[in-house]
Design a protein around this motif. Structure first.
Motif, PDB file in Angstrom:
ATOM      1  N   THR A 192       0.823  -1.217   0.000  1.00 49.75           N
ATOM      2  CA  THR A 192       0.000   0.000   0.000  1.00 49.75           C
ATOM      3  C   THR A 192       0.851   1.258   0.000  1.00 49.75           C
ATOM      4  OG1 THR A 192      -0.073  -0.030   2.425  1.00 49.75           O
ATOM      5  CG2 THR A 192      -1.876  -1.145   1.257  1.00 49.75           C
ATOM      6  N   HIS A 193       2.098   1.172   0.476  1.00 53.32           N
ATOM      7  CA  HIS A 193       2.955   2.340   0.649  1.00 53.32           C
ATOM      8  C   HIS A 193       4.357   2.034   0.126  1.00 53.32           C
ATOM      9  CE1 HIS A 193      -0.344   3.347   3.316  1.00 53.32           C
ATOM     10  NE2 HIS A 193       0.147   4.561   3.478  1.00 53.32           N
ATOM     11  N   ALA A 194       5.171   3.063  -0.003  1.00 51.75           N
ATOM     12  CA  ALA A 194       6.526   2.870  -0.529  1.00 51.75           C
ATOM     13  C   ALA A 194       7.453   3.978  -0.056  1.00 51.75           C
ATOM     14  CB  ALA A 194       6.501   2.824  -2.053  1.00 51.75           C
ATOM     15  N   VAL A 195       8.752   3.687  -0.167  1.00 52.79           N
ATOM     16  CA  VAL A 195       9.830   4.627   0.144  1.00 52.79           C
ATOM     17  C   VAL A 195      10.730   4.709  -1.086  1.00 52.79           C
ATOM     18  CG1 VAL A 195      11.881   5.037   1.587  1.00 52.79           C
ATOM     19  CG2 VAL A 195       9.782   4.124   2.613  1.00 52.79           C
ATOM     20  N   ASP A 196      11.143   5.905  -1.453  1.00 52.09           N
ATOM     21  CA  ASP A 196      12.075   6.098  -2.561  1.00 52.09           C
ATOM     22  C   ASP A 196      13.344   5.297  -2.282  1.00 52.09           C
ATOM     23  OD1 ASP A 196      13.813   6.998  -4.534  1.00 52.09           O
ATOM     24  OD2 ASP A 196      13.536   9.122  -4.093  1.00 52.09           O
ATOM     25  N   ALA A 197      13.680   4.375  -3.182  1.00 55.70           N
ATOM     26  CA  ALA A 197      14.847   3.510  -2.981  1.00 55.70           C
ATOM     27  C   ALA A 197      16.136   4.124  -3.495  1.00 55.70           C
ATOM     28  CB  ALA A 197      14.621   2.169  -3.675  1.00 55.70           C
ATOM     29  N   THR A 198      16.043   5.209  -4.251  1.00 56.65           N
ATOM     30  CA  THR A 198      17.223   5.726  -4.937  1.00 56.65           C
ATOM     31  C   THR A 198      18.349   6.148  -3.998  1.00 56.65           C
ATOM     32  OG1 THR A 198      15.749   6.498  -6.706  1.00 56.65           O
ATOM     33  CG2 THR A 198      18.020   7.330  -6.713  1.00 56.65           C
ATOM     34  N   PRO A 199      18.086   6.962  -2.958  1.00 56.62           N
ATOM     35  CA  PRO A 199      19.199   7.411  -2.114  1.00 56.62           C
ATOM     36  C   PRO A 199      19.921   6.290  -1.387  1.00 56.62           C
ATOM     37  CG  PRO A 199      17.252   8.783  -1.767  1.00 56.62           C
ATOM     38  CD  PRO A 199      16.814   7.591  -2.562  1.00 56.62           C
ATOM     39  N   GLY A 200      19.203   5.226  -1.036  1.00 56.29           N
ATOM     40  CA  GLY A 200      19.797   4.142  -0.258  1.00 56.29           C
ATOM     41  C   GLY A 200      20.182   2.918  -1.045  1.00 56.29           C
ATOM     42  N   ALA A 229      21.129  -6.866  -9.290  1.00 58.47           N
ATOM     43  CA  ALA A 229      20.017  -7.184 -10.185  1.00 58.47           C
ATOM     44  C   ALA A 229      18.740  -7.440  -9.397  1.00 58.47           C
ATOM     45  CB  ALA A 229      20.370  -8.391 -11.047  1.00 58.47           C
ATOM     46  N   PHE A 230      18.863  -8.176  -8.300  1.00 57.51           N
ATOM     47  CA  PHE A 230      17.672  -8.486  -7.508  1.00 57.51           C
ATOM     48  C   PHE A 230      17.034  -7.213  -6.957  1.00 57.51           C
ATOM     49  CE2 PHE A 230      15.291  -9.384  -3.737  1.00 57.51           C
ATOM     50  CZ  PHE A 230      14.556 -10.511  -4.072  1.00 57.51           C
ATOM     51  N   LEU A 231      17.844  -6.370  -6.307  1.00 63.74           N
ATOM     52  CA  LEU A 231      17.292  -5.190  -5.640  1.00 63.74           C
ATOM     53  C   LEU A 231      16.795  -4.145  -6.619  1.00 63.74           C
ATOM     54  CD1 LEU A 231      19.851  -4.841  -2.704  1.00 63.74           C
ATOM     55  CD2 LEU A 231      17.553  -5.835  -2.648  1.00 63.74           C
ATOM     56  N   THR A 232      17.565  -3.879  -7.655  1.00 62.69           N
ATOM     57  CA  THR A 232      17.113  -2.867  -8.615  1.00 62.69           C
ATOM     58  C   THR A 232      15.907  -3.356  -9.409  1.00 62.69           C
ATOM     59  OG1 THR A 232      18.732  -3.605 -10.275  1.00 62.69           O
ATOM     60  CG2 THR A 232      19.401  -1.816  -8.805  1.00 62.69           C
ATOM     61  N   GLY A 233      15.843  -4.671  -9.655  1.00 64.21           N
ATOM     62  CA  GLY A 233      14.690  -5.210 -10.365  1.00 64.21           C
ATOM     63  C   GLY A 233      13.397  -5.013  -9.592  1.00 64.21           C
ATOM     64  N   HIS A 234      13.419  -5.301  -8.300  1.00 62.35           N
ATOM     65  CA  HIS A 234      12.225  -5.090  -7.477  1.00 62.35           C
ATOM     66  C   HIS A 234      11.877  -3.609  -7.373  1.00 62.35           C
ATOM     67  CE1 HIS A 234      10.929  -8.972  -5.784  1.00 62.35           C
ATOM     68  NE2 HIS A 234      12.175  -9.347  -6.034  1.00 62.35           N
ATOM     69  N   ALA A 235      12.895  -2.766  -7.216  1.00 61.33           N
ATOM     70  CA  ALA A 235      12.634  -1.332  -7.089  1.00 61.33           C
ATOM     71  C   ALA A 235      12.030  -0.764  -8.367  1.00 61.33           C
ATOM     72  CB  ALA A 235      13.932  -0.599  -6.729  1.00 61.33           C
ATOM     73  N   ARG A 236      12.536  -1.204  -9.502  1.00 59.94           N
ATOM     74  CA  ARG A 236      11.976  -0.733 -10.774  1.00 59.94           C
ATOM     75  C   ARG A 236      10.535  -1.207 -10.945  1.00 59.94           C
ATOM     76  NH1 ARG A 236      17.083  -2.044 -12.963  1.00 59.94           N
ATOM     77  NH2 ARG A 236      16.234  -4.023 -13.737  1.00 59.94           N
ATOM     78  N   ALA A 237      10.272  -2.460 -10.581  1.00 58.59           N
ATOM     79  CA  ALA A 237       8.902  -2.971 -10.701  1.00 58.59           C
ATOM     80  C   ALA A 237       7.937  -2.137  -9.858  1.00 58.59           C
ATOM     81  CB  ALA A 237       8.852  -4.434 -10.279  1.00 58.59           C
ATOM     82  N   ALA A 238       8.366  -1.730  -8.680  1.00 52.17           N
ATOM     83  CA  ALA A 238       7.511  -0.924  -7.801  1.00 52.17           C
ATOM     84  C   ALA A 238       7.300   0.482  -8.338  1.00 52.17           C
ATOM     85  CB  ALA A 238       8.125  -0.858  -6.403  1.00 52.17           C
ATOM     86  N   ARG A 241       3.984   1.972  -9.789  1.00 51.43           N
ATOM     87  CA  ARG A 241       2.893   2.464  -8.929  1.00 51.43           C
ATOM     88  C   ARG A 241       3.329   3.585  -8.011  1.00 51.43           C
ATOM     89  NH1 ARG A 241       0.601  -2.270  -5.641  1.00 51.43           N
ATOM     90  NH2 ARG A 241      -0.831  -0.613  -5.013  1.00 51.43           N
ATOM     91  N   PHE A 242       4.541   4.105  -8.230  1.00 48.96           N
ATOM     92  CA  PHE A 242       5.063   5.150  -7.337  1.00 48.96           C
ATOM     93  C   PHE A 242       5.632   6.307  -8.160  1.00 48.96           C
ATOM     94  CE2 PHE A 242       7.972   6.451  -3.692  1.00 48.96           C
ATOM     95  CZ  PHE A 242       6.944   6.800  -2.831  1.00 48.96           C
ATOM     96  N   GLY A 243       4.878   6.707  -9.145  1.00 49.40           N
ATOM     97  CA  GLY A 243       5.243   7.870  -9.933  1.00 49.40           C
ATOM     98  C   GLY A 243       6.522   7.730 -10.723  1.00 49.40           C
ATOM     99  N   GLY A 244       6.892   6.499 -11.082  1.00 52.79           N
ATOM    100  CA  GLY A 244       8.116   6.275 -11.834  1.00 52.79           C
ATOM    101  C   GLY A 244       9.371   6.254 -10.997  1.00 52.79           C
ATOM    102  N   VAL A 245       9.243   6.355  -9.673  1.00 62.14           N
ATOM    103  CA  VAL A 245      10.396   6.386  -8.764  1.00 62.14           C
ATOM    104  C   VAL A 245      10.679   4.974  -8.262  1.00 62.14           C
ATOM    105  CG1 VAL A 245      11.279   7.280  -6.576  1.00 62.14           C
ATOM    106  CG2 VAL A 245       9.864   8.746  -8.063  1.00 62.14           C
ATOM    107  N   PRO A 246      11.902   4.453  -8.419  1.00 64.57           N
ATOM    108  CA  PRO A 246      12.231   3.142  -7.847  1.00 64.57           C
ATOM    109  C   PRO A 246      11.948   3.133  -6.348  1.00 64.57           C
ATOM    110  CG  PRO A 246      13.969   3.883  -9.312  1.00 64.57           C
ATOM    111  CD  PRO A 246      13.047   5.049  -9.130  1.00 64.57           C
TER     112      PRO A 246
END
Length: 255
Positions: A192-200, A229-238, A241-246
């Motif tokens: 239901t919610h998300a955090v921008d993954a880019t900085p971390g 690959a695993f982490l960026t793949g999941h972040a991109r998939a999310a 639904r989060f305005g194009g932000v990983p």
């Protein structure tokens, strides 16, 4: 001992993901095994600690049954050390182990009490756990340990505030704490919610890489290539639904 290695499988719900709440100072993460949170949650933890928030990790087991080629008495200290190193990468210095047996963690009052005691010790406003549902989405089956710890954590958030549940905790000096405002479930197939993954993200990759003993037993792929690959793949998939932000996703249960 994550079962998320197969890549993004979560069933996505319609509608955008909302930003996670930010008006809190302390969080407690309760998961079953070393590496559980690192498979997707560490980028959020890095962002939280960067903002000056305090995060504590509590693990039900030491992951001693997670590597087929290592006996539990050899595996446990290795995985504990890797978890502590992994936590430091994202700014977490307190890591506790509850010493339940890896692979046979049982949902019940003992587990609820142990997690409620940790909540009373650390008095968080946000509690984070891992997917408590039967699957990761579709037919990707979850493990009993994840389900047990996830469900027990959701329940323990309420148990921690009730002095008449586990009264022995008061006798041990752990007064009730009714200050948990949310329980956030990482890896949920119903986020239901998300955090921008880019900085971390870079620290999240390094944090997962600290679990090298486990990863090298899991895959023949280069560990850094695998983790990234695993982490960026999941972040991109999310991001869809989060305005194009990983993003790192959570299913948020307000209290």
């Amino acid at each position: 001992m994550s079962d998320q290695e197969s890549g993004p499988t979560a069933r996505q719900e319609a509608g955008p993901l909302r930003p996670m709440p930010e008006d809190w100072r302390r969080a407690l993460v309760a998961v079953a095994h070393p590496d559980d949170l690192e498979y997707g949650g560490s980028a959020a933890v890095a962002a939280w600690t960067d903002a000056g928030r305090e995060v504590v990790y509590v693990l039900a087991t030491r992951g001693e049954a997670g590597i087929a080629t290592l006996a539990p008495d050899v595996c446990a200290p290795l995985r504990e050390a890797e978890q502590r190193a992994s936590a430091r990468v994202v700014g977490v210095s307190q890591v506790e182990f509850l010493d339940h047996r890896d692979g046979v963690v049982e949902y019940g009052t003992t587990l609820r009490r142990d997690i409620a005691a940790a909540i009373r010790r650390h008095r968080p406003e946000l509690v984070v756990t891992l997917n408590h549902r039967d699957t990761w989405g579709g037919v990707a089956w979850n493990t009993p340990d994840h389900v047990a710890v996830g469900r027990a954590t959701l329940d323990a958030a309420a148990d921690a505030g009730n002095r008449w549940i586990f009264p022995e905790l008061v006798e041990q000096g752990l007064e009730p704490w009714d200050g948990v405002r949310w329980v956030a479930v990482a890896g949920s197939p119903e986020p239901t919610h998300a955090v921008d993954a880019t900085p971390g993200m870079e620290r999240a990759v390094r944090s997962l890489l600290e679990h090298r003993t486990y990863i090298e037993a899991l895959t023949d792929e280069d560990p850094e290539v695998y983790c990234r690959a695993f982490l960026t793949g999941h972040a991109r998939a999310a991001s869809e639904r989060f305005g194009g932000v990983p993003a790192v996703t959570f299913e948020l249960f307000p209290r």
